[in-house]
Design a protein around this motif. Structure first.
Motif, short mmCIF file in Angstrom:
data_model
loop_
_atom_site.label_atom_id
_atom_site.label_comp_id
_atom_site.label_asym_id
_atom_site.label_seq_id
_atom_site.Cartn_x
_atom_site.Cartn_y
_atom_site.Cartn_z
N ALA A 1 0.83 -1.20 0.00
CA ALA A 1 0.00 0.00 0.00
C ALA A 1 0.87 1.25 0.00
O ALA A 1 0.55 2.25 -0.66
N ASN A 2 1.98 1.21 0.73
CA ASN A 2 2.89 2.36 0.75
C ASN A 2 3.52 2.59 -0.62
O ASN A 2 3.71 3.72 -1.05
N ARG A 3 3.83 1.52 -1.30
CA ARG A 3 4.43 1.63 -2.63
C ARG A 3 3.44 2.22 -3.62
O ARG A 3 3.80 3.09 -4.42
N LYS A 4 2.19 1.81 -3.55
CA LYS A 4 1.17 2.36 -4.45
C LYS A 4 0.96 3.84 -4.18
O LYS A 4 0.80 4.63 -5.11
N MET B 1 1.70 6.89 -6.83
CA MET B 1 0.65 7.85 -7.16
C MET B 1 1.10 9.29 -6.90
O MET B 1 0.85 10.18 -7.71
N VAL B 2 1.78 9.51 -5.78
CA VAL B 2 2.29 10.85 -5.47
C VAL B 2 3.33 11.27 -6.52
O VAL B 2 3.34 12.42 -6.97
N GLY B 3 4.18 10.36 -6.93
CA GLY B 3 5.17 10.67 -7.95
C GLY B 3 4.53 11.01 -9.28
O GLY B 3 4.93 11.96 -9.97
N VAL B 4 3.51 10.25 -9.67
CA VAL B 4 2.80 10.53 -10.93
C VAL B 4 2.12 11.89 -10.86
O VAL B 4 2.18 12.67 -11.82
N LEU B 5 1.47 12.19 -9.75
CA LEU B 5 0.83 13.50 -9.61
C LEU B 5 1.84 14.64 -9.62
O LEU B 5 1.57 15.71 -10.16
N PHE B 6 3.01 14.40 -9.05
CA PHE B 6 4.07 15.41 -9.09
C PHE B 6 4.50 15.68 -10.53
O PHE B 6 4.67 16.83 -10.93
N PHE B 7 4.69 14.63 -11.31
CA PHE B 7 5.10 14.81 -12.71
C PHE B 7 4.00 15.48 -13.52
O PHE B 7 4.28 16.31 -14.40
N ILE B 8 2.75 15.17 -13.25
CA ILE B 8 1.64 15.82 -13.95
C ILE B 8 1.61 17.31 -13.62
O ILE B 8 1.44 18.16 -14.50
N ALA B 9 1.79 17.65 -12.34
CA ALA B 9 1.80 19.05 -11.94
C ALA B 9 2.97 19.80 -12.55
O ALA B 9 2.82 20.94 -13.00
N THR B 10 4.12 19.16 -12.62
CA THR B 10 5.30 19.79 -13.23
C THR B 10 5.08 20.02 -14.72
O THR B 10 5.40 21.09 -15.25
#
Length: 62
Positions: free
Chosen positions: A3-6, A10-19
């Motif tokens: 669950a921590n890995r997922k 997800m946080v990493g993907v959202l960070f890249f989308i925001a960037t």
């Protein structure tokens, strides 16, 4: 641990989308503001500026 890995992915993907959204928005706004007489071109390019501002707005942290 799974669950921590997922969550981390997800946080990493959202960070890249925001960037990417910020970079695209900044590019749109700068393309209008870097013109010689940008105030004359501001109204005809208003959708470019509005879209760029919206993209930068969604990239801002809360």
């Amino acid at each position: 641990m799974n669950a921590n890995r997922k969550t981390a992915i997800m946080v990493g993907v959202l960070f890249f989308i925001a960037t990417a959204a910020y970079m695209a928005g900044n590019g749109l706004i700068e393309s209008v503001l870097n013109k010689q007489l940008f105030l004359e071109h501001l109204y005809p390019d208003r959708m470019k500026v509005i879209t760029g501002m919206f993209l930068e707005l969604i990239a801002q942290p809360l």
